[in-house]
Write a protein that holds these residues in place. Structure first.
Motif, mmCIF file in Angstrom:
data_model
loop_
_atom_site.group_PDB
_atom_site.id
_atom_site.type_symbol
_atom_site.label_atom_id
_atom_site.label_comp_id
_atom_site.label_asym_id
_atom_site.label_seq_id
_atom_site.Cartn_x
_atom_site.Cartn_y
_atom_site.Cartn_z
ATOM 1 N N LEU A 270 1.006 -1.085 0.042
ATOM 2 C CA LEU A 270 0.166 -0.001 0.010
ATOM 3 C C LEU A 270 0.902 1.049 -0.084
ATOM 4 O O LEU A 270 1.947 1.556 0.874
ATOM 5 C CB LEU A 270 -0.928 -0.068 1.250
ATOM 6 N N GLY A 271 0.575 1.904 -1.156
ATOM 7 C CA GLY A 271 1.697 3.341 -0.972
ATOM 8 C C GLY A 271 0.628 4.469 -0.617
ATOM 9 O O GLY A 271 -0.267 4.498 -1.021
ATOM 10 N N VAL A 272 1.318 5.246 0.299
ATOM 11 C CA VAL A 272 0.634 6.313 0.938
ATOM 12 C C VAL A 272 1.508 7.610 0.807
ATOM 13 O O VAL A 272 2.626 7.566 0.854
ATOM 14 C CB VAL A 272 0.134 6.078 2.275
ATOM 15 N N PRO A 273 0.954 8.668 0.432
ATOM 16 C CA PRO A 273 1.781 9.853 0.315
ATOM 17 C C PRO A 273 2.200 10.548 1.721
ATOM 18 O O PRO A 273 1.783 10.213 2.668
ATOM 19 C CB PRO A 273 1.047 10.951 -0.090
ATOM 20 N N GLN A 274 3.474 10.982 1.659
ATOM 21 C CA GLN A 274 4.295 11.494 2.829
ATOM 22 C C GLN A 274 3.710 13.069 3.059
ATOM 23 O O GLN A 274 3.914 13.609 4.308
ATOM 24 C CB GLN A 274 5.580 11.486 2.744
ATOM 25 N N ASP A 275 2.726 13.515 2.225
ATOM 26 C CA ASP A 275 2.338 14.725 2.281
ATOM 27 C C ASP A 275 1.591 15.230 3.824
ATOM 28 O O ASP A 275 0.726 14.411 4.181
ATOM 29 C CB ASP A 275 1.326 14.989 1.054
ATOM 30 N N PRO A 276 1.995 16.157 4.543
ATOM 31 C CA PRO A 276 1.715 16.366 5.753
ATOM 32 C C PRO A 276 0.081 16.572 5.772
ATOM 33 O O PRO A 276 -0.771 16.345 6.481
ATOM 34 C CB PRO A 276 2.071 17.684 6.260
ATOM 35 N N VAL A 277 -0.664 16.900 4.425
ATOM 36 C CA VAL A 277 -2.033 17.449 4.393
ATOM 37 C C VAL A 277 -2.818 15.913 4.472
ATOM 38 O O VAL A 277 -3.890 15.941 4.831
ATOM 39 C CB VAL A 277 -2.539 17.821 2.947
ATOM 40 N N CYS A 278 -2.289 14.842 3.896
ATOM 41 C CA CYS A 278 -2.773 13.453 4.051
ATOM 42 C C CYS A 278 -2.607 13.090 5.333
ATOM 43 O O CYS A 278 -2.838 11.550 5.380
ATOM 44 C CB CYS A 278 -2.469 12.776 2.946
#
Length: 98
Positions: free
Chosen positions: A54-62
């Motif tokens: 499962l790939g998840v973004p590191q973007d703080p918003v997410c």
């Protein structure tokens, strides 16, 4: 005769109609097996192991959504017992093309 069908649902319907047999993930036929629509036939010395990532973004918003999805995946693995294993992996960040 080999038959190609586009979805697991189509494969299950095909087999339920008595048109053959299929190798499918056990999780995809649990309900049909419970109802008696399909039966599981173990094949000795045939073992599949599949890794899903499962790939998840590191973007703080997410962050909140990412935490929720990872917690849910971890809980499903825990609830289902030995068949599933949840392991967090840290990988190098991907380059983003813009």
């Amino acid at each position: 005769m080999d038959v190609e069908l586009p979805t697991l649902q189509a494969i299950k319907r095909f087999v339920c109609m008595g048109n053959g047999v299929a190798l499918v993930p056990k999780i995809s036929v649990e309900n049909e097996i419970t109802r008696g629509d399909l039966v599981r036939v173990p094949v000795r010395d045939l073992h599949f192991q599949r890794k899903l990532r499962l790939g998840v973004p590191q973007d703080p918003v997410c962050r909140r959504a990412r935490t929720s999805v990872l917690s849910s995946a971890e809980q499903v693995a825990k609830d289902r017992g030995g068949r599933y294993r949840f392991q967090r992996e840290k990988i190098a960040p991907m380059s983003v093309w813009r």
